[in-house]
Design a protein around this motif. Structure first.
Motif, short mmCIF file in Angstrom:
data_model
loop_
_atom_site.label_atom_id
_atom_site.label_comp_id
_atom_site.label_asym_id
_atom_site.label_seq_id
_atom_site.Cartn_x
_atom_site.Cartn_y
_atom_site.Cartn_z
N GLU A 129 1.27 -1.15 0.20
CA GLU A 129 -0.30 -0.13 0.45
C GLU A 129 1.13 1.30 0.23
O GLU A 129 1.79 1.36 0.60
CB GLU A 129 -1.21 0.13 1.15
N LEU A 130 1.09 2.08 -0.87
CA LEU A 130 0.70 3.60 -1.18
C LEU A 130 0.72 4.46 -1.23
O LEU A 130 -1.07 4.74 -0.89
CB LEU A 130 1.73 3.32 -2.43
N LYS A 131 0.71 5.80 -0.33
CA LYS A 131 0.18 6.55 0.11
C LYS A 131 0.92 7.96 -0.36
O LYS A 131 2.10 8.03 0.34
CB LYS A 131 -0.30 7.47 1.50
N PRO A 132 1.36 8.87 -1.96
CA PRO A 132 0.51 8.67 -2.90
C PRO A 132 0.83 7.37 -3.55
O PRO A 132 1.21 6.93 -3.24
CB PRO A 132 0.10 9.52 -3.26
N GLN A 133 -0.37 6.63 -4.22
CA GLN A 133 -0.71 5.85 -4.57
C GLN A 133 0.48 5.33 -5.30
O GLN A 133 1.46 4.71 -5.10
CB GLN A 133 -2.06 5.09 -4.69
N THR A 134 0.34 5.89 -7.14
CA THR A 134 1.29 5.26 -7.76
C THR A 134 2.06 7.09 -8.29
O THR A 134 2.37 7.01 -9.19
CB THR A 134 0.30 4.75 -9.50
N LYS A 135 1.87 7.85 -7.93
CA LYS A 135 2.43 9.37 -8.01
C LYS A 135 2.66 10.34 -6.79
O LYS A 135 1.80 10.30 -5.72
CB LYS A 135 1.19 10.21 -8.73
N SER A 136 4.60 10.20 -6.52
CA SER A 136 4.65 11.46 -5.42
C SER A 136 5.19 12.08 -5.47
O SER A 136 5.19 12.43 -7.52
CB SER A 136 5.86 9.99 -5.52
N THR A 137 5.81 12.71 -5.07
CA THR A 137 5.87 14.31 -5.34
C THR A 137 7.69 14.82 -5.16
O THR A 137 7.99 13.60 -3.72
CB THR A 137 5.58 15.40 -4.41
N VAL A 138 8.89 14.74 -5.39
CA VAL A 138 9.76 15.30 -5.12
C VAL A 138 9.76 15.51 -3.67
O VAL A 138 9.27 17.04 -3.16
CB VAL A 138 10.54 15.89 -6.53
N ASN A 139 11.02 15.25 -2.71
CA ASN A 139 11.72 15.36 -1.63
C ASN A 139 10.12 15.02 -0.54
O ASN A 139 10.45 15.48 0.24
CB ASN A 139 11.90 16.66 -1.51
N LEU A 140 9.46 15.16 -0.56
CA LEU A 140 7.94 14.17 0.48
C LEU A 140 7.64 13.12 0.39
O LEU A 140 7.93 12.27 -0.84
CB LEU A 140 6.75 14.76 -0.04
N PRO A 141 8.23 12.00 1.60
CA PRO A 141 7.97 11.01 1.61
C PRO A 141 6.87 10.21 1.25
O PRO A 141 5.74 10.36 0.61
CB PRO A 141 8.64 11.18 2.98
N THR A 142 6.33 9.26 0.77
CA THR A 142 5.80 8.07 0.46
C THR A 142 6.24 7.41 1.32
O THR A 142 7.05 6.28 1.01
CB THR A 142 6.66 7.73 -1.08
N TRP A 143 4.75 7.11 1.78
CA TRP A 143 4.33 6.25 3.10
C TRP A 143 4.76 4.46 2.35
O TRP A 143 3.61 4.22 1.17
CB TRP A 143 2.64 6.16 3.64
N VAL A 144 4.94 3.59 2.94
CA VAL A 144 4.92 1.62 2.61
C VAL A 144 4.02 1.41 3.31
O VAL A 144 4.92 1.27 4.29
CB VAL A 144 5.81 1.61 1.43
N TRP A 145 3.76 0.59 3.34
CA TRP A 145 3.02 -0.34 4.51
C TRP A 145 2.01 -1.98 3.86
O TRP A 145 1.38 -1.80 2.78
CB TRP A 145 2.12 0.27 5.57
#
Length: 371
Positions: free
Chosen positions: A227-243
């Motif tokens: 599971e990702l947040k955001p799911q399939t689009k991330s933003t430079v320098n901001l973390p993508t959470w994975v669980w």
């Protein structure tokens, strides 16, 4: 037809395996080899047999080892095969198994005499009914090619198929898909007698560890879909959470038993970590190793909740450069720790296994998001 001897056997064995009908025997339907039935001549998928369990097979690679799943899994659906983290390790290529009682062998040879064809006395050697009669009924010696010494030796014969004696005839089995491996020729003994309750004194005799490795080869695990947040689009320098939600990854158990030997082993795959590879050097993983431990409840990481956009996740990724239309390939792999126990208190470990999936990750340059 005369019996083939080295060096002509290899070429003959390949041709027979591809196009001839060989015979083998099980012991009733409960001992049907794992992996289903093998199509028989005439186009029918139903094996030809009788109440004694005699069955025509198109290869001798099918084992009598019985596989069950004590944890209730079936190895189907969304389950996938494990890959060993040690590229040099694999289960044994060949071993010996009991295949005929005296009565079953006598009956099988009678069928062979009546119907014609050839029968397998090991994974690569095939005899006509006349040679079977000579060796297993009349007691004549037969030459037996030893691939390790490249010499022919003599195999002692048997009188009347050893009817009245307590035991079984054993024959080599080759791991499915490895029939033509060089190592498969190591189990080259002509089908031989073994008293009941004993195991052959041979380096390729089955052991609990043999069955543990066989069970390893049957392990299926859940697909790694994080599971990702955001799911399939991330933003430079901001973390993508994975669980991963709790309960998704549990121990997987596979039990293997070889009928007529008392040998068994139960192999357990325990998930121990999720490893993340962001798909680019322009990224950071959390933790830095990319290895996210599995929590006590079976979950991995912590789900993202509103207001945590600037926080460092216990399991996640921070991309440092936009993907610019070419999505990064985020890979997530679960490591499974493999252990086993078996007959007589035997136990041990086998190489860890892993299963990996990848998914596209679009990374954009926007410097802020809504919270």
């Amino acid at each position: 037809m005369p019996r083939l001897t080295a060096p002509g056997r290899a070429k003959w064995a390949v041709a027979l395996a591809a196009g001839s009908v060989l015979w083998a025997a099980g012991v009733a339907n409960a001992d049907k080899p794992v992996g289903g039935t093998t199509p028989t001549p005439g186009g029918s998928d139903k094996p030809k047999g009788d109440a004694n369990g005699r069955t025509l097979l198109s290869s001798v690679s099918q084992s009598r080892i019985q596989v069950t799943y004590p944890d209730g899994r079936t190895g189907s659906g969304s389950m996938e095969d494990l890959t060993s983290v040690d590229p040099n390790w694999e289960p044994p290529v060949c071993w010996y198994e009991p295949v005929f009682t005296p009565e079953q062998l006598k009956s099988a040879v009678a069928d062979l005499k009546k119907n014609g064809g050839m029968g397998a006395v090991n994974a690569h050697e095939f005899w006509t009914s006349g040679i079977f009669v000579d060796h297993y009924e009349e007691g004549e010696e037969q030459d037996n090619f030893d691939v390790n010494s490249s010499k022919n030796t003599m195999a002692n014969g048997y009188k009347d198929y050893n009817v009245g004696k307590d035991g079984m005839f054993w024959r080599s089995v080759v791991r499915k898909g490895h029939e033509h491996d060089t190592e498969a020729w190591d189990c080259g003994r002509v089908m031989f007698w073994q008293d009941a309750g004993t195991i052959p004194d041979d380096p390729h005799a089955p052991t609990p560890e043999t069955l543990a490795a066989y069970a390893y080869d049957q392990i299926d695990v859940p697909k790694t879909e994080v599971e990702l947040k955001p799911q399939t689009k991330s933003t430079v320098n901001l973390p993508t959470w994975v669980w991963l939600d709790k309960g998704t990854f549990k121990e997987v158990k596979v039990r293997a038993e070889l009928p007529g030997t008392g040998l068994w082993a139960e192999t357990t795959a325990k998930p121990v970590a999720l490893h993340l590879e962001p798909g680019t050097a322009d990224a950071e993983t959390f933790p830095a190793s990319g290895d996210c431990e599995i929590n006590a409840d079976g979950s991995i990481g912590t789900p993202y909740t509103k207001g945590k956009a600037d926080e460092t996740p216990p399991c996640g990724i921070r991309y440092l450069r936009a993907s610019n239309g070419e999505p990064y390939q985020l890979s997530a792999s679960i490591t499974w720790e493999i252990s086993w126990e078996g007959t007589g208190g035997a136990q041990g470990d086998l190489p860890d296994g892993t299963f990996e999936t990848t998914q596209d990750m679009e990374v954009q340059e926007i410097q802020s998001i809504n919270r």
